[in-house]
Design a protein around this motif. Sequence first.
Motif, mmCIF file in Angstrom:
data_model
loop_
_atom_site.group_PDB
_atom_site.id
_atom_site.type_symbol
_atom_site.label_atom_id
_atom_site.label_comp_id
_atom_site.label_asym_id
_atom_site.label_seq_id
_atom_site.Cartn_x
_atom_site.Cartn_y
_atom_site.Cartn_z
ATOM 1 N N ASP A 38 37.709 -23.105 43.830
ATOM 2 C CA ASP A 38 36.602 -23.186 44.792
ATOM 3 C C ASP A 38 36.730 -22.169 45.920
ATOM 4 O OD1 ASP A 38 38.690 -24.686 45.967
ATOM 5 O OD2 ASP A 38 37.341 -26.207 46.801
ATOM 6 N N TYR A 39 37.943 -21.999 46.442
ATOM 7 C CA TYR A 39 38.087 -21.013 47.523
ATOM 8 C C TYR A 39 38.155 -19.586 46.977
ATOM 9 C CZ TYR A 39 43.048 -21.864 46.383
ATOM 10 O OH TYR A 39 44.238 -22.041 45.740
ATOM 11 N N ASN A 40 38.039 -19.458 45.662
ATOM 12 C CA ASN A 40 37.964 -18.140 45.041
ATOM 13 C C ASN A 40 36.545 -17.815 44.582
ATOM 14 O OD1 ASN A 40 40.725 -16.951 44.986
ATOM 15 N ND2 ASN A 40 41.198 -18.925 44.049
ATOM 16 N N GLY A 41 35.573 -18.572 45.111
ATOM 17 C CA GLY A 41 34.170 -18.308 44.802
ATOM 18 C C GLY A 41 33.772 -18.690 43.389
ATOM 19 N N GLY A 42 34.625 -19.472 42.708
ATOM 20 C CA GLY A 42 34.385 -19.773 41.293
ATOM 21 C C GLY A 42 33.576 -21.024 41.043
ATOM 22 N N PHE A 43 33.746 -21.583 39.850
ATOM 23 C CA PHE A 43 33.066 -22.819 39.464
ATOM 24 C C PHE A 43 34.059 -23.975 39.483
ATOM 25 C CE2 PHE A 43 30.372 -19.600 37.594
ATOM 26 C CZ PHE A 43 29.091 -20.112 37.775
ATOM 27 N N VAL A 44 33.571 -25.143 39.831
ATOM 28 C CA VAL A 44 34.354 -26.376 39.750
ATOM 29 C C VAL A 44 33.467 -27.426 39.101
ATOM 30 C CG1 VAL A 44 35.885 -25.940 41.712
ATOM 31 C CG2 VAL A 44 33.649 -26.949 42.120
ATOM 32 N N PHE A 45 34.087 -28.535 38.662
ATOM 33 C CA PHE A 45 33.305 -29.523 37.917
ATOM 34 C C PHE A 45 33.622 -30.945 38.404
ATOM 35 C CE2 PHE A 45 31.445 -29.540 33.345
ATOM 36 C CZ PHE A 45 30.316 -30.184 33.828
ATOM 37 N N ILE A 171 34.933 -25.794 49.377
ATOM 38 C CA ILE A 171 33.797 -26.672 49.683
ATOM 39 C C ILE A 171 33.654 -27.816 48.674
ATOM 40 C CG2 ILE A 171 32.041 -25.378 48.351
ATOM 41 C CD1 ILE A 171 31.568 -26.872 51.913
ATOM 42 N N MET A 172 34.447 -27.791 47.589
ATOM 43 C CA MET A 172 34.214 -28.747 46.497
ATOM 44 C C MET A 172 34.266 -30.206 46.921
ATOM 45 S SD MET A 172 36.352 -29.508 43.030
ATOM 46 C CE MET A 172 37.935 -29.598 43.794
ATOM 47 N N ASP A 189 28.692 -24.006 41.668
ATOM 48 C CA ASP A 189 28.983 -22.597 41.892
ATOM 49 C C ASP A 189 29.370 -22.457 43.361
ATOM 50 O OD1 ASP A 189 28.831 -19.902 42.547
ATOM 51 O OD2 ASP A 189 27.206 -19.492 41.127
ATOM 52 N N CYS A 190 30.648 -22.204 43.614
ATOM 53 C CA CYS A 190 31.133 -22.209 45.003
ATOM 54 C C CYS A 190 30.733 -20.956 45.764
ATOM 55 C CB CYS A 190 32.648 -22.384 45.027
ATOM 56 S SG CYS A 190 33.135 -23.972 44.353
ATOM 57 N N ARG A 191 30.141 -20.000 45.068
ATOM 58 C CA ARG A 191 29.667 -18.804 45.768
ATOM 59 C C ARG A 191 28.289 -19.074 46.367
ATOM 60 N NH1 ARG A 191 30.011 -13.389 42.430
ATOM 61 N NH2 ARG A 191 28.361 -14.367 41.227
ATOM 62 N N THR A 192 27.437 -19.736 45.601
ATOM 63 C CA THR A 192 26.061 -19.994 46.088
ATOM 64 C C THR A 192 25.934 -21.391 46.691
ATOM 65 O OG1 THR A 192 25.418 -20.869 43.932
ATOM 66 C CG2 THR A 192 25.095 -18.509 44.289
ATOM 67 N N ILE A 193 26.944 -22.221 46.514
ATOM 68 C CA ILE A 193 26.903 -23.655 46.878
ATOM 69 C C ILE A 193 25.678 -24.327 46.273
ATOM 70 C CG2 ILE A 193 27.347 -25.347 48.715
ATOM 71 C CD1 ILE A 193 28.392 -23.267 50.443
#
Length: 382
Positions: A38-45, A171-172, A189-193
């Motif tokens: 998440d703090y790498n701008g990636g995806f989380v689930f 932010i997850m 998508d932690c880049r666009t929230i």
Amino acid sequence: MSQTLIQEVKTKFISVFAKEPLLVFSPGRINIIGEHTDYNGGFVFPAAVDKGIAAAIQKSDVDGCIAIALDLDSEIKFELDTLKPSKEGSWENYVFGVVAEIQNRNKIIGNFNIVFKGNIPSGAGMSSSAALENSVVFGLNELFELGLTKTEMILISQKAEHNYVGVKCGIMDQYASMFGIKNNALLLDCRTIESEAFEIDFKDHELMLINTNVKHSLSDSAYNDRRSACESVAELLNIETLREATEEDLEGIKDKVTPENYQKALYVIQEIERTQQAAKAIKENDLEKLGALIYGSHNGLQHQYKVSCVELDFLVDQAKKNKHVLGARMMGGGFGGCTINLIAKSESKAFAEAAAKAYKNKFKKECSVYFVALSEGTHLVK
């Protein structure tokens, strides 16, 4: 959501403050896959679960505010205009931080009282901190008609954690707790929230958490270390976050980073890919594929990102020996907390007993088993 929890905070609030409070429930969360992305701008689930924090909150007619942590039997009085972080590790920093961040946005709040209690197992990596922050910001938004959107609220919660608690979290946790949908996991998508909800039919399987009941002291410092390692690799690649990197890009700067940091960055790039694959597997109702990706995630966390510990690895190894477990991995920041296991319902009791027994033999301590259902995000309780 636990009705008894709601009732307890309501009863306590009325007995102390002689007023009807607003009632808020804010859930903890699990994360199916996508750890440290998440703090790498990636995806989380992640998904919100049916355990969380209940809060009773109402305006105060007298000077100052009072916050009561019912499960800790702890009470604090504070003034809105003299807020500062209290000693490290204190629960009140979550409350103070949220209030301070609201005020930083030039929103006016008056004196208030709050009573809260949670049933999230402690140290399980299910984000009781985010649930607490969200319950405070959600309650205050309602009480003082601040007009904050849910997205603004979670950014306030996240900032509170950065500035008052000292953990540079992504932010997850706040997102999943606030936006959760019953029976759904959110591909965030932690880049666009922005997120896409995936309804999950676990069919004859279920999610089981096994808590190691250990918390190695490394966790916060190691978390911040990992974060800065990822940031330094991104900087070398001249990109904002590792989300933009491919394995080929990373290969190109291999001689400029330590082998340890190379592996950490590689893990992040691969985990972002695994998380997107997991969403696809869920869409296709392919639980075997999902399970294999979950095992792959643990392997990376253990060997590349190095945030696991012997207790977590032991529980995942127990899962691998059992053909009824489709996937297992450590969940959360690491160095303790829970494993999440995708297991056949018919076998979960037997596996839980066998794993607990083996764990006790090996470590001379108990682990704890919980079952969770995917539930609704932070909301008012009528």
